[in-house]
Design an enzyme around this catalytic site. Structure first.
Site, mmCIF file in Angstrom:
data_model
loop_
_atom_site.group_PDB
_atom_site.id
_atom_site.type_symbol
_atom_site.label_atom_id
_atom_site.label_comp_id
_atom_site.label_asym_id
_atom_site.label_seq_id
_atom_site.Cartn_x
_atom_site.Cartn_y
_atom_site.Cartn_z
ATOM 1 C CG ASN A 7 -2.935 0.098 1.902
ATOM 2 O OD1 ASN A 7 -4.103 -0.093 1.541
ATOM 3 N ND2 ASN A 7 -1.901 0.003 1.085
ATOM 4 N NE ARG A 88 -3.185 2.821 -1.688
ATOM 5 C CZ ARG A 88 -3.066 1.716 -2.408
ATOM 6 N NH1 ARG A 88 -3.132 0.545 -1.814
ATOM 7 N NH2 ARG A 88 -2.900 1.772 -3.691
ATOM 8 C CG HIS A 177 1.573 4.246 -8.315
ATOM 9 N ND1 HIS A 177 2.022 3.694 -9.485
ATOM 10 C CD2 HIS A 177 1.376 3.212 -7.466
ATOM 11 C CE1 HIS A 177 2.091 2.381 -9.352
ATOM 12 N NE2 HIS A 177 1.696 2.062 -8.139
ATOM 13 N NE ARG A 236 -2.217 -3.762 -12.191
ATOM 14 C CZ ARG A 236 -1.753 -3.022 -11.184
ATOM 15 N NH1 ARG A 236 -0.802 -2.121 -11.382
ATOM 16 N NH2 ARG A 236 -2.264 -3.169 -9.991
#
Ligand code: ADP
Length: 393
Positions: A7, A88, A177, A236
């Site tokens: 990642n 990813r 996700h 968020r």
């Protein structure tokens, strides 16, 4: 077979090296502050942890050091042992509905899709290029966060806005996700030995999203054009009335980017509590009688319950409700509060079974209308599995 899961961010690179014979992690770690001063790396292996400060001017240097160390520490005998590398990727836009082996065209596409993940996609390409340079013969795959959500139908993914926005600029719901929700869907189908399940998957971490899954496929998901939409999160806001944006721009003399940044980085748990984005701090605050922490937690639970109820209706019921990620796996209090609010739909927890952290287990009461599970997610393993499958194809 050994597969590496990567990642790559703009200044970081996270890795896990799997032995795919038993799907165990042989080593994992993080290279941090790439391209900035005081860069360092951490490698965990064999119960040990090595942390070192080192100059990391770019991703290529980070990857060379990583590969060198894997051999030097005896984690692998030679680089030939690495059979594949999976990366990813945050956005595959509407071009990729599954993982794919890396080619020049795939890399070009990831760059072209940068409008949909401006901070992430270009950084992923730095990671891919560094590995292609260091291990030119090793097959590599890319695994998109958005891919699992590509089975949504237009009623789910379209916004009720001028259709030309979709036609001209691809303004639509992409979700995020996806790799985590796909892991949940596969693992629970495997556990219950059924492919025909209606699953509501709740990924509740610092970022959070809820996905409605039918027969292993995503029907709808709470994140939207970007990860800013959906449930309330650590920093968020989740869904808000967009008219707030120009209103606050005018009142606070900010531009649109600054207000969007406030919605991404200063809202959610942090925004309401004015204390922390971390749910553990919020829980401690509640224990100390902090009213804003209580309000933050109640609002979070409300937005989660709203989405679960929405997806219950969309799916025409729910066979399994799954909790995953930091909060979902670890916070028995949040899980209890959510399920309590779903009592009118027949959801019921077994309080004793719920008294656990980070363990795959059934936590619903015997007389619950739906099964309820804690199911620790594993996006890295999913990336490694996809890579192995693509290599073996
Ligand atoms: P990310 O989205 O960054 O991957 P995580 O899945 O690691 O996030 O989740 C982070 C969230 O999980 C934080 O709010 C943190 O407080 C919460 N969390 C982690 N461990 C616990 C715990 N033991 N109890 C309650 N919350 C926890």
């Amino acid at each position: 077979m050994k597969i590496m899961s990567i990642n790559a961010g703009s200044s970081s690179l996270k890795f896990s090296l799997f032995n795919m014979d038993n799907e165990e992690v042989i080593a994992s770690g993080l290279f941090e502050r790439i391209g900035i001063e005081q860069s360092c790396y951490t490698i965990k292996y064999n119960g040990e942890k090595l942390k070192q400060e080192v100059d990391l001017p770019d991703h290529s240097v980070a990857v060379s050091i990583l590969l060198e160390k894997l051999v030097e520490l005896g984690i692998i005998q030679s680089l030939d042992e690495i059979n594949g590398v999976g990366h990813r990727i945050v956005s595959g836009g509407d071009r990729y509905s599954e993982s794919i082996l890396v080619t020049d065209k795939v890399v070009e596409d990831i760059i072209e899709l940068k409008d949909y993940a401006p901070l992430h996609n270009p950084a992923h390409v730095l990671g891919i290029n560094a590995f292609r340079e260091a291990l030119p013969e090793v097959p590599m795959s890319v695994v998109f966060d958005t891919a699992f959500h590509q089975t949504m139908d237009p009623v789910s993914y379209l916004y009720p806005v001028p259709y030309s926005w979709y036609e001209d600029h691809k303004v639509r719901k992409y979700g995020a996700h996806g790799t985590s929700h796909r892991y949940i869907a596969l693992t629970i189908a495997d556990e219950l030995k059924r492919d025909d399940l209606k699953v509501i998957s709740c990924h509740l971490g610092n970022g959070g999203s809820i996905t409605a899954i039918k027969d292993g496929k995503c029907v709808d998901t709470s994140m939207g054009f970007t990860p800013l939409a959906g449930i309330m999160m650590g920093t968020r806001s989740g869904d808000i009335d967009p008219s707030i944006i120009p209103f606050v721009m005018e009142k606070e003399g900010k531009n649109a980017a600054e207000v969007i940044s406030d919605l991404n980085k200063k809202s959610g748990f942090l925004g309401i509590s004015q204390l922390s984005s971390d749910s553990r701090d919020i829980e401690n605050g509640i224990a100390e009688g902090n009213e804003k922490c209580k309000l933050a937690q109640d609002k979070f639970v409300r937005t989660v319950v709203d989405y679960i109820a929405r997806y219950y209706v969309l799916l025409g019921g729910c066979d399994v409700l799954c909790f995953t990620a930091g909060i979902g796996e670890n916070s028995k209090g949040v899980r209890a509060q959510i399920v309590e609010k779903l009592a009118c739909l027949g959801f019921k927890l077994d309080a004793q079974a719920n008294d656990v952290r980070g363990e795959f287990r059934k936590i619903s009461a015997d007389d619950s209308s739906s099964l309820i599970y804690i199911l620790p997610t594993d996006e890295e393993l999913m990336i490694a599995r996809d890579t192995l499958n693509l290599i073996n194809r």
